[in-house]
Design a protein around this motif. Structure first.
Motif, short mmCIF file in Angstrom:
data_model
loop_
_atom_site.label_atom_id
_atom_site.label_comp_id
_atom_site.label_asym_id
_atom_site.label_seq_id
_atom_site.Cartn_x
_atom_site.Cartn_y
_atom_site.Cartn_z
N LYS A 188 0.84 -1.20 0.00
CA LYS A 188 0.00 0.00 0.00
C LYS A 188 0.88 1.25 0.00
CE LYS A 188 -3.65 -0.05 2.89
NZ LYS A 188 -4.36 -0.49 4.13
N TYR A 189 2.09 1.10 0.47
CA TYR A 189 2.99 2.26 0.61
C TYR A 189 4.17 2.21 -0.36
CZ TYR A 189 0.18 2.55 4.76
OH TYR A 189 -0.89 2.61 5.60
N VAL A 190 4.73 1.02 -0.53
CA VAL A 190 5.90 0.87 -1.40
C VAL A 190 5.64 -0.31 -2.32
CG1 VAL A 190 8.43 0.79 -1.37
CG2 VAL A 190 7.18 1.23 0.76
N HIS A 191 6.02 -0.15 -3.55
CA HIS A 191 5.86 -1.31 -4.42
C HIS A 191 7.06 -2.23 -4.30
CE1 HIS A 191 4.12 -3.69 -7.55
NE2 HIS A 191 5.36 -3.86 -7.98
N VAL A 192 6.84 -3.36 -3.66
CA VAL A 192 7.92 -4.34 -3.54
C VAL A 192 7.51 -5.63 -4.24
CG1 VAL A 192 8.89 -3.42 -1.38
CG2 VAL A 192 7.06 -5.13 -1.31
N GLU A 193 8.51 -6.36 -4.66
CA GLU A 193 8.24 -7.62 -5.34
C GLU A 193 7.88 -8.71 -4.33
OE1 GLU A 193 7.92 -8.08 -8.51
OE2 GLU A 193 8.38 -5.96 -8.87
N LEU A 194 7.27 -9.76 -4.85
CA LEU A 194 6.83 -10.88 -4.02
C LEU A 194 7.97 -11.49 -3.20
CD1 LEU A 194 4.08 -12.34 -3.75
CD2 LEU A 194 5.01 -14.10 -5.25
N ASP A 195 9.13 -11.56 -3.82
CA ASP A 195 10.24 -12.23 -3.11
C ASP A 195 11.07 -11.25 -2.28
OD1 ASP A 195 11.33 -10.87 -5.17
OD2 ASP A 195 12.28 -12.61 -6.14
N ALA A 196 10.56 -10.00 -2.15
CA ALA A 196 11.33 -9.00 -1.39
C ALA A 196 11.18 -9.19 0.11
CB ALA A 196 10.89 -7.59 -1.78
N ILE A 197 10.18 -9.93 0.51
CA ILE A 197 9.98 -10.17 1.93
C ILE A 197 10.58 -11.50 2.35
CG2 ILE A 197 8.28 -10.66 3.72
CD1 ILE A 197 6.58 -8.62 2.85
N ASN A 198 11.41 -11.43 3.33
CA ASN A 198 11.98 -12.66 3.87
C ASN A 198 11.54 -12.75 5.32
OD1 ASN A 198 13.42 -14.93 4.23
ND2 ASN A 198 15.41 -13.89 4.44
#
Lengths: 270, 89
Positions: free
Chosen positions: B52-62
């Motif tokens: 909602k705030y930053v566009h991050v990729e699916l694999d950006a979260i660990n």
């Protein structure tokens, strides 16, 4: 001392029941007192592979629910006096097996002086499979040289190392052996099938035995005679070897090279 | 192996492909073994909030659970994209 061995795999159709039948029979051939239990509640099949399907009166769930005694429910093998089969129930109620109940039956078998209890696990990782492995002292993980089977085996190895009484009591995971079944040396030679080494490398465990893919396995199950009793069968002989290794004997692998190469190997090898 | 290969119309070595795929997936699954079942869902929901705030990729979260002595530590790391943060996805 009773040893409880679970035959498990995760994936279905890899040869668990075939292996359980041959393992139990092979141990009985060595003079051990053996009970083999079908944990596949709802899908009874070990009785067919052992050839005693028409003699099932009471089953595992009947014993657990105390509707029959263990003695009434154990089916004595026609070929070996010291081998007994405990059939799975045909009930569709998956909750029929309870941890306490299974533990009680195993304890009673131990008190009866059985040397080995072979637990034939159902496929999957649900209750039946969990209970089949929970009380095990050792595990035989049946794996085919095929991606889904290898992956599932790794999952099962993980469960053996955490979700068992052995692990919970702080003794570490259940010691596990890999049994590679449906192996086709020709297809391995042509690069179309994972090799023994490939499977060992991926799973990080040595292979205890390799059972070649062979027509004799189907004809044995057609007749209700465990394939280990077929002295002319490569698969049966490979089971004999694997069980000897399980009991601590050292034996070279057989039937793991493609036919032509096998001759060369034999000339230059042993 | 050599002789056999000669006789046949050299089939593709699919066993090697199988082995490589297995090596990767098995090591990935081993690393997530023993972690709570809710982790994948938590990861998806966190990703939705962050997005909602930053566009991050699916694999950006660990996200993983680590044992630190007596307690477990939920470790979460998000790799933010290189360009200006704050741009909504």
């Amino acid at each position: 001392m009773t040893e409880t061995i679970v035959v498990t795999s995760g994936k279905g159709g890899v040869g668990k029941t075939t292996t359980s039948a041959s393992l139990a029979t092979g141990l009985a051939m060595q003079g051990k007192k053996v009970a083999v239990i079908d944990f596949d509640v709802g899908l009874r099949n070990l009785d067919l592979i052992m050839g005693c399907e028409r003699r099932v009166v009471y089953d595992f769930v009947n014993v657990i629910h105390q509707e029959a005694t263990l003695k009434q429910s154990l089916i004595r093998d026609k070929r070996h006096d010291n081998l007994y089969v405990l059939a799975a129930s045909q009930t569709r109620d998956k909750e029929a097996l309870t941890q306490d109940g299974v533990g009680r039956v195993l304890d009673e078998l131990k008190a009866d002086g059985f040397d080995y209890i072979v637990c034939d696990s159902p496929a999957g990782i649900e209750k039946g499979a969990f209970l089949a492995m929970y009380f095990a002292d050792r595990a035989l993980v049946v794996v085919n040289p095929e991606v889904s089977s290898v992956r599932d085996s790794d999952r099962i190895l993980g469960l053996l190392s955490s979700k068992t009484r052995h692990a919970e009591s702080g003794k570490g995971g259940v010691p596990a052996h890999l049994l590679l079944t449906r192996y086709n040396p020709e297809r391995v030679g042509s690069g179309q099938m994972l090799s023994i080494g490939d499977v060992e490398e991926v799973l990080g465990l040595p292979v205890l035995g390799v059972i070649p893919e062979h027509d004799s396995v189907l004809s044995a199950s057609n007749q209700g005679v465990p394939v280990i009793l077929d002295a002319t069968s490569n698969a049966g002989q490979a089971y004999v070897d694997a069980i000897a290794r399980l009991l601590g004997e050292e034996r070279p692998m057989r039937f793991t090279e493609a036919a032509k190469k096998g001759l060369f190997k034999r000339m230059f090898g042993s | 192996m050599g002789i056999l290969d000669f006789l046949k119309a050299r089939p593709k070595n699919t066993a090697n492909i199988a082995k490589e795929r297995l090596r990767i997936i098995v090591s990935q699954e081993r690393s997530s073994r023993g972690s709570p079942d809710y982790l994948p869902l938590l990861r998806t929901e966190l990703l939705a909030v962050i997005r909602k705030y930053v566009h991050v990729e699916l694999d950006a979260i660990n996200i993983q659970v680590e044992r630190d002595g007596e307690h477990e530590v939920l470790e979460l790391s998000v790799a933010l994209p290189e360009h200006k943060p704050g741009a909504t996805g």
